[in-house]
Design a protein around this motif. Structure first.
Motif, PDB file in Angstrom:
ATOM      1  N   ASP A 154      11.469 -15.787   9.602  1.00  0.00           N
ATOM      2  CA  ASP A 154      11.897 -14.961  10.735  1.00  0.00           C
ATOM      3  C   ASP A 154      11.053 -13.706  10.871  1.00  0.00           C
ATOM      4  O   ASP A 154      11.288 -12.906  11.766  1.00  0.00           O
ATOM      5  N   GLY A 155      10.158 -13.463   9.944  1.00  0.00           N
ATOM      6  CA  GLY A 155       9.443 -12.181   9.933  1.00  0.00           C
ATOM      7  C   GLY A 155      10.349 -11.047   9.482  1.00  0.00           C
ATOM      8  O   GLY A 155      10.076  -9.877   9.726  1.00  0.00           O
ATOM      9  N   ASN A 156      11.421 -11.391   8.799  1.00  0.00           N
ATOM     10  CA  ASN A 156      12.444 -10.413   8.404  1.00  0.00           C
ATOM     11  C   ASN A 156      12.180  -9.937   6.964  1.00  0.00           C
ATOM     12  O   ASN A 156      12.486 -10.620   6.004  1.00  0.00           O
ATOM     13  N   LEU A 157      11.594  -8.731   6.854  1.00  0.00           N
ATOM     14  CA  LEU A 157      11.199  -8.200   5.549  1.00  0.00           C
ATOM     15  C   LEU A 157      12.348  -7.503   4.835  1.00  0.00           C
ATOM     16  O   LEU A 157      13.191  -6.884   5.467  1.00  0.00           O
ATOM     17  N   HIS A 158      12.369  -7.604   3.524  1.00  0.00           N
ATOM     18  CA  HIS A 158      13.330  -6.854   2.707  1.00  0.00           C
ATOM     19  C   HIS A 158      12.620  -6.157   1.553  1.00  0.00           C
ATOM     20  O   HIS A 158      12.842  -6.483   0.390  1.00  0.00           O
ATOM     21  N   PRO A 159      11.754  -5.181   1.855  1.00  0.00           N
ATOM     22  CA  PRO A 159      11.105  -4.481   0.739  1.00  0.00           C
ATOM     23  C   PRO A 159      12.153  -3.749  -0.094  1.00  0.00           C
ATOM     24  O   PRO A 159      13.086  -3.148   0.441  1.00  0.00           O
ATOM     25  N   LEU A 160      11.976  -3.827  -1.385  1.00  0.00           N
ATOM     26  CA  LEU A 160      12.951  -3.273  -2.319  1.00  0.00           C
ATOM     27  C   LEU A 160      12.218  -2.216  -3.127  1.00  0.00           C
ATOM     28  O   LEU A 160      11.257  -2.531  -3.808  1.00  0.00           O
ATOM     29  N   MET A 161      12.647  -0.978  -3.021  1.00  0.00           N
ATOM     30  CA  MET A 161      11.975   0.072  -3.774  1.00  0.00           C
ATOM     31  C   MET A 161      12.806   0.397  -5.000  1.00  0.00           C
ATOM     32  O   MET A 161      13.985   0.709  -4.888  1.00  0.00           O
ATOM     33  N   MET A 162      12.165   0.312  -6.159  1.00  0.00           N
ATOM     34  CA  MET A 162      12.888   0.520  -7.415  1.00  0.00           C
ATOM     35  C   MET A 162      12.667   1.953  -7.882  1.00  0.00           C
ATOM     36  O   MET A 162      11.547   2.450  -7.848  1.00  0.00           O
TER      37      MET A 162
ATOM     38  N   GLU B  59       0.844  -1.194   0.000  1.00  0.00           N
ATOM     39  CA  GLU B  59       0.000   0.000   0.000  1.00  0.00           C
ATOM     40  C   GLU B  59       0.891   1.261   0.000  1.00  0.00           C
ATOM     41  O   GLU B  59       0.639   2.222  -0.736  1.00  0.00           O
ATOM     42  N   ILE B  60       1.957   1.232   0.796  1.00  0.00           N
ATOM     43  CA  ILE B  60       2.885   2.378   0.834  1.00  0.00           C
ATOM     44  C   ILE B  60       3.499   2.589  -0.547  1.00  0.00           C
ATOM     45  O   ILE B  60       3.597   3.712  -1.038  1.00  0.00           O
ATOM     46  N   GLY B  61       3.881   1.500  -1.188  1.00  0.00           N
ATOM     47  CA  GLY B  61       4.443   1.587  -2.538  1.00  0.00           C
ATOM     48  C   GLY B  61       3.454   2.245  -3.503  1.00  0.00           C
ATOM     49  O   GLY B  61       3.813   3.143  -4.255  1.00  0.00           O
ATOM     50  N   ARG B  62       2.201   1.779  -3.437  1.00  0.00           N
ATOM     51  CA  ARG B  62       1.181   2.342  -4.342  1.00  0.00           C
ATOM     52  C   ARG B  62       0.990   3.824  -4.086  1.00  0.00           C
ATOM     53  O   ARG B  62       0.945   4.639  -5.003  1.00  0.00           O
ATOM     54  N   ARG B  63       0.894   4.179  -2.808  1.00  0.00           N
ATOM     55  CA  ARG B  63       0.599   5.567  -2.467  1.00  0.00           C
ATOM     56  C   ARG B  63       1.725   6.500  -2.929  1.00  0.00           C
ATOM     57  O   ARG B  63       1.491   7.625  -3.340  1.00  0.00           O
ATOM     58  N   HIS B  64       2.961   6.010  -2.841  1.00  0.00           N
ATOM     59  CA  HIS B  64       4.090   6.851  -3.261  1.00  0.00           C
ATOM     60  C   HIS B  64       4.459   6.614  -4.720  1.00  0.00           C
ATOM     61  O   HIS B  64       5.480   7.126  -5.183  1.00  0.00           O
ATOM     62  N   ASP B  65       3.655   5.806  -5.383  1.00  0.00           N
ATOM     63  CA  ASP B  65       3.896   5.519  -6.777  1.00  0.00           C
ATOM     64  C   ASP B  65       5.308   4.966  -7.004  1.00  0.00           C
ATOM     65  O   ASP B  65       6.045   5.404  -7.890  1.00  0.00           O
TER      66      ASP B  65
ATOM     67  N   GLU C 188       8.100   5.618   6.368  1.00  0.00           N
ATOM     68  CA  GLU C 188       6.762   5.111   6.683  1.00  0.00           C
ATOM     69  C   GLU C 188       6.794   3.610   6.922  1.00  0.00           C
ATOM     70  O   GLU C 188       6.162   3.082   7.828  1.00  0.00           O
ATOM     71  N   LEU C 189       7.557   2.978   6.063  1.00  0.00           N
ATOM     72  CA  LEU C 189       7.676   1.532   6.133  1.00  0.00           C
ATOM     73  C   LEU C 189       8.214   1.064   7.476  1.00  0.00           C
ATOM     74  O   LEU C 189       7.685   0.150   8.117  1.00  0.00           O
ATOM     75  N   VAL C 190       9.291   1.733   7.908  1.00  0.00           N
ATOM     76  CA  VAL C 190       9.903   1.362   9.184  1.00  0.00           C
ATOM     77  C   VAL C 190       8.900   1.589  10.308  1.00  0.00           C
ATOM     78  O   VAL C 190       8.741   0.758  11.206  1.00  0.00           O
ATOM     79  N   GLU C 191       8.191   2.696  10.213  1.00  0.00           N
ATOM     80  CA  GLU C 191       7.228   3.008  11.266  1.00  0.00           C
ATOM     81  C   GLU C 191       6.130   1.946  11.364  1.00  0.00           C
ATOM     82  O   GLU C 191       5.754   1.532  12.454  1.00  0.00           O
TER      83      GLU C 191
END
Ligand SMILES: Cc1cc2nc3c(=O)[nH]c(=O)nc-3n(C[C@H](O)[C@H](O)[C@H](O)COP(=O)(O)OP(=O)(O)OC[C@H]3O[C@@H](n4cnc5c(N)ncnc54)[C@H](O)[C@@H]3O)c2cc1C
Lengths: 374, 470
Positions: free
Chosen positions: B368-376, B351-357, B394-397
């Motif tokens: 582990d619940g260990n996320l690695h979101p990758l923003m291109m 959702e954060i990705g979509r909102r920030h396009d 935002e993501l970290v928050e």
């Protein structure tokens, strides 16, 4: 390619049990009765107590279950602070395999609650009165560390009340975390010198479906992959197995010896003087032959607990143990019995001393207990 | 200072050309710094010398391994000497009986596992960067990897460390024996990101290769189904050796590159591995398949042999390389949430990705619940960096609010330093700062990392009570 679902296990090898053998309870000590006792009922009350003790320069002995008070240099307290008023489960996420528990809760109490959902914190198979905070502060691990690693590998978060009454938290309630310095791990084995462990988040493991104890009458060799524990005693060696029914049965079939259901732990060596010998695991065999009959050797871990009153002989033994890169630790002694409790202080003793001063500036919490009289 | 360094090392191991300073001014993340000089020691004694020389000149010392860190840990944000360990790359000893190895800090992670393989052993921490990163960097960051789910992060595999402290003294902390007496300095040194000491040698544990192994590939028509499967497997009491998720975009990128036959039509795939006794491995593989099926898995397959298994892991570990096709730049994040919060967190991430396009891709250590979101993104587009940063914060928050942590394995470094107050209050940060101050009272080692300025906030008199043993 994949087989269908298994049913719940009913046949064979017995359900895991954690026994508290009666002889282990005998080790418990009583707190000194000739000084003031406090039983803070909240973190705030504990913080207030310590902050006041700091400003008055009154020495505090922290008391959990009294099962590991035989370690280290003696402390002469002005005040004994008990943790039994902080003894609840704060948060338990069975589906995330984590629990946050207060330091004064008994290990047995915690483990029996966790077992209701088939989980374990893999804390030491301690006497029933031992507390979680005490086990952490003393750095004690379960026999099951052979498979699950030592306790310090499973602490995720800690909340401490420091000597001067600050409440500090480090780590987090997730199973993997590198946010900041690992104070939680540092608290393990600190014997209260950095603060009173008021709560900790621990990583849990599922209890295995079945378990068994095999008393060996031959060589273990490389027959089993990661047993829970292999324990050698004077007259027998046992392998502790756990897992699925098929897995345990397959292992039993390969092993020479008698098997019985459940985990039948040995009684801890008991006597007026008790000792823990810790050496590189591969060298431990060499020390076993020199020990009196009452010992338990955790094979592959490198710890041997034993009892002997031959303190003279322990001087020589300690020299050899230290030469091998290990230590010989006094874990219990008779009233009035004197023997250097730790032996040669470890490296970095000056930093250790400064760390303790950073968390307990007035030097009131179990002062002088650690190696180097830190 | 540079002359003194030249006198202490061969002069070709002291570098100060513009190009060299530029190269060593960054790691694999987005920050950059300006070192005054780069020094490449070959021995512990040389490290001691460098630390002493820098100390006399009041210059910071920033340890650096391969520079694959992503949190700017090795970036000299406050200048000074960059101390590169890549020539301290000897495997001093492998002891197959004790299952241990003494290694230099510059040994490449995968080289150690290769060297141990003839004895049926390997070094368990396996960051995806393992073909490049150093054991010293792994120790400093307490690095993880796909197989840390069951085996634990680097700290569980370190027995003893030879370290040079900020005042130039050398100590060997920890021990091959269990439960060394005294405070666990080894434990706090691991994960300290070069701010407390410089590791010059390490005694690490080697792990026996398991007798049997199954690797499963499960595909799903939604991210939620895949995430539910992860939570479900853990909740059923199985902790696999690895449990990794890749979303469709990642799968497509990897497939384009490696042509491994991955299911590109699926919204997400899970890679699960179980190891141990054959009976256990079969039972656990069954259970994982069952949970996946209950969560509407599209297909479930098992790697047929070692080649297929190796290919699947190659796909997973080259994911970050493969995404280069999608956009010129990426910002790789590392956060953790409780595994029970995976589904909702993943939804929020997209959702954060979509909102920030922003194009958001995910490949991560799901077990582990260990996320690695990758923003291109394309950094040359005006305003882009700001946009990415806003989305990242935002993501970290979101993750911290879900009960998570700032970083599961990449470290705090400079990148997340100023986010520390999201997780910790002033008393907590002050306690952390006291640890730093104890080891490094003058702030010489890797200054400006981990802790935000002003963390040390309570009484700073430094006065010790009479009789204090210091
Ligand atoms: C494509 C890619 C994939 C990755 N995958 C993973 C993954 O799966 N899991 C994971 O955990 N990380 C991963 N990382 C991050 C990174 O590879 C790890 O953090 C790695 O351990 C860093 O090692 P390095 O040798 O490159 O260290 P560097 O980046 O050079 O340094 C990292 C930190 O360690 C300190 N340091 C280095 N050597 C020493 C020393 N001898 N003594 C004291 N301090 C020292 C530095 O000061 C710095 O703070 C990945 C990175 C990339 C680019």
């Amino acid at each position: 390619m994949l087989r269908s679902e298994r049913g719940p296990s009913t046949r064979g090898v017995g359900v895991t049990s954690i026994r508290a053998a009666s002889a282990r309870i005998a080790r418990r000590l009583e707190a000194p009765t000739d000084v003031e006792h406090r039983h803070p009922a909240s973190v705030e009350e504990l913080a207030e107590t310590l902050s006041q003790a700091s400003s008055e320069g009154r020495t505090v002995l922290v008391w959990g279950g009294g099962t590991h008070q035989g370690y280290g240099y003696r402390v002469s307290p002005d005040l004994v602070v008990f943790t039994d008023g902080l003894a609840t489960i704060v948060e338990w996420e069975p589906d995330d395999l984590t629990v946050v528990v207060e330091g004064g809760m008994t290990v047995a109490g915690l483990e029996s609650r966790l077992a209701t959902r088939g989980q374990t914190a893999v804390l030491a198979e301690l006497p029933a009165t031992g507390t979680v905070g005490g086990a952490l502060a003393a750095g004690i691990s379960a026999y099951r560390r052979g498979r699950f690693g030592p306790t310090r590998d499973r602490i995720l978060e800690v909340t401490l009340v420091t000597g001067d009454g600050r409440v500090v938290r480090a780590g987090g309630r997730v199973v993997k975390n590198v946010t900041g310095y690992d104070l939680a791990r540092l608290a393990v084995g600190s014997f209260g010198r950095l603060g009173v462990i008021v709560s900790a988040c621990l990583k849990l493991w599922p209890l295995p479906q079945v378990s068994a104890t095999v008393t060996l009458d031959g060589d273990l060799g490389n027959q089993v992959y990661r047993p829970l524990a292999v324990l050698e005693e004077a007259r027998k060696s046992s392998v502790y197995l756990a897992g699925t029914e098929e897995e345990v049965a397959a292992q039993i079939a390969r092993l020479p010896g008698e098997s019985q259901p459940g985990l039948v732990w040995p009684e801890l060596p008991s006597g007026p003087w008790t000792w823990s010998l810790r050496v590189p695991p591969a060298t431990a065999v060499g020390f076993v032959s020199a020990l009196p009959d009452d010992f338990v050797h955790q094979v592959g871990v490198g710890e041997i607990s034993f009892t002997t009153e031959d303190t003279q002989g322990m001087e020589d033994l300690r020299t050899k143990v230290e030469a091998a890169g290990g230590s010989l630790v006094v874990t219990g002694r008779p009233p009035g019995g004197e023997f250097e409790p730790w032996g040669r202080p470890p490296a970095g003793i000056e930093i250790q001393s400064r760390l303790a001063a950073a968390f307990d500036p007035a030097r009131i919490l179990n002062p002088g207990r650690l190696p180097g009289r830190i | 200072m540079i002359d003194e360094l030249r006198a202490a090392l061969d002069s070709d191991r002291v570098m100060e050309s513009k190009l060299e300073l530029h190269l060593y001014g960054r790691d694999a993340g987005v920050y950059r710094g300006n070192p005054s000089v780069v020094a490449i020691p070959e021995t512990t004694e040389e490290v001691v010398e460098i630390v002493k020389i820098a100390g006399r000149h009041e210059a910071p010392v920033v340890a650096r391994g391969a520079g694959t860190g992503l949190a700017a840990g090795a970036v000299p944000t406050e200048g000074g000497v960059v101390l590169v360990t890549t020539r301290m790359n000897q495997i001093h000893e492998i002891d197959p009986v004790k299952r241990t190895a003494w290694v230099g800090p510059g040994v490449i992670n995968l080289d150690l596992s290769h060297a141990a393989a003839p004895y049926g052993l390997y070094f368990a921490p396996d960051p995806s960067s393992q073909a490049a990163c150093t054991v010293g960097g792994n120790i400093a960051n307490n690095s993880g990897g796909p197989h840390c789910l069951a085996e634990g992060s680097t700290v569980n595999h370190v027995l003893a460390l030879e370290v040079v402290l900020p005042d130039g003294t050398l100590e060997v902390i920890g021990s091959e024996a269990p439960d060394p007496i005294g405070l666990d300095l080894r434990g706090v040194m691991v994960g300290s990101e070069g701010t407390l000491g410089i590791v010059t040698r390490a005694l690490v544990k080697l792990t026996p290769i398991a007798p049997d192994i199954r690797t499963l590939l499960c595909s799903f028509s939604s991210i939620s189904d895949a995430a539910e499967t992860v939570s479900g497997v853990i909740a059923r009491g199985v902790v696999p050796a690895a449990l990794e998720m890749m979303d469709q975009r990642i799968v497509e990128a990897v497939e384009n590159w490696l042509h491994a036959g991955l299911p590109t039509h699926a919204a997400a795939i899970l890679l699960a591995e179980v190891v141990g006794e054959t009976a256990a491995v079969e039972a656990e593989a069954d259970l994982i398949a069952e949970v996946a099926r209950a969560n509407k898995a599209l297909e479930i397959s098992v790697a047929a042999g070692e080649d297929e298994r190796a290919l699947l892991w190659k796909c997973r570990k080259s994911a970050f390389g493969a995404v280069a096709q999608a956009a010129p730049n990426y910002y790789l994040h590392d956060t953790v949430v409780p595994r029970t919060r995976l589904v909702e967190t993943m939804n929020k991430v997209y959702e954060i990705g979509r909102r920030h396009d922003l194009l958001m891709m995910n490949v991560f250590h799901a077990g582990d619940g260990n996320l690695h979101p990758l923003m291109m993104f394309d950094a040359s587009e005006p305003g882009m960096i700001e946009k990415v940063q806003a989305a990242a914060d935002e993501l970290v928050e979101v993750c911290v609010k879900a009960g998570g942590a700032l970083s599961g394995e990449h470290g705090i470094g400079r990148e997340k330093r100023d986010l520390m107050p999201l997780m910790f209050n002033t008393a907590d940060l002050d306690a952390q700062a006291r640890i730093k101050e104890t080891f490094d009272p003058f702030g010489r080692f890797n200054p400006g990392k981990i802790l935000p300025a002003g963390s040390r906030c309570f009484d700073q008199s430094g006065a010790l009570p009479p009789g204090a043993w210091v």
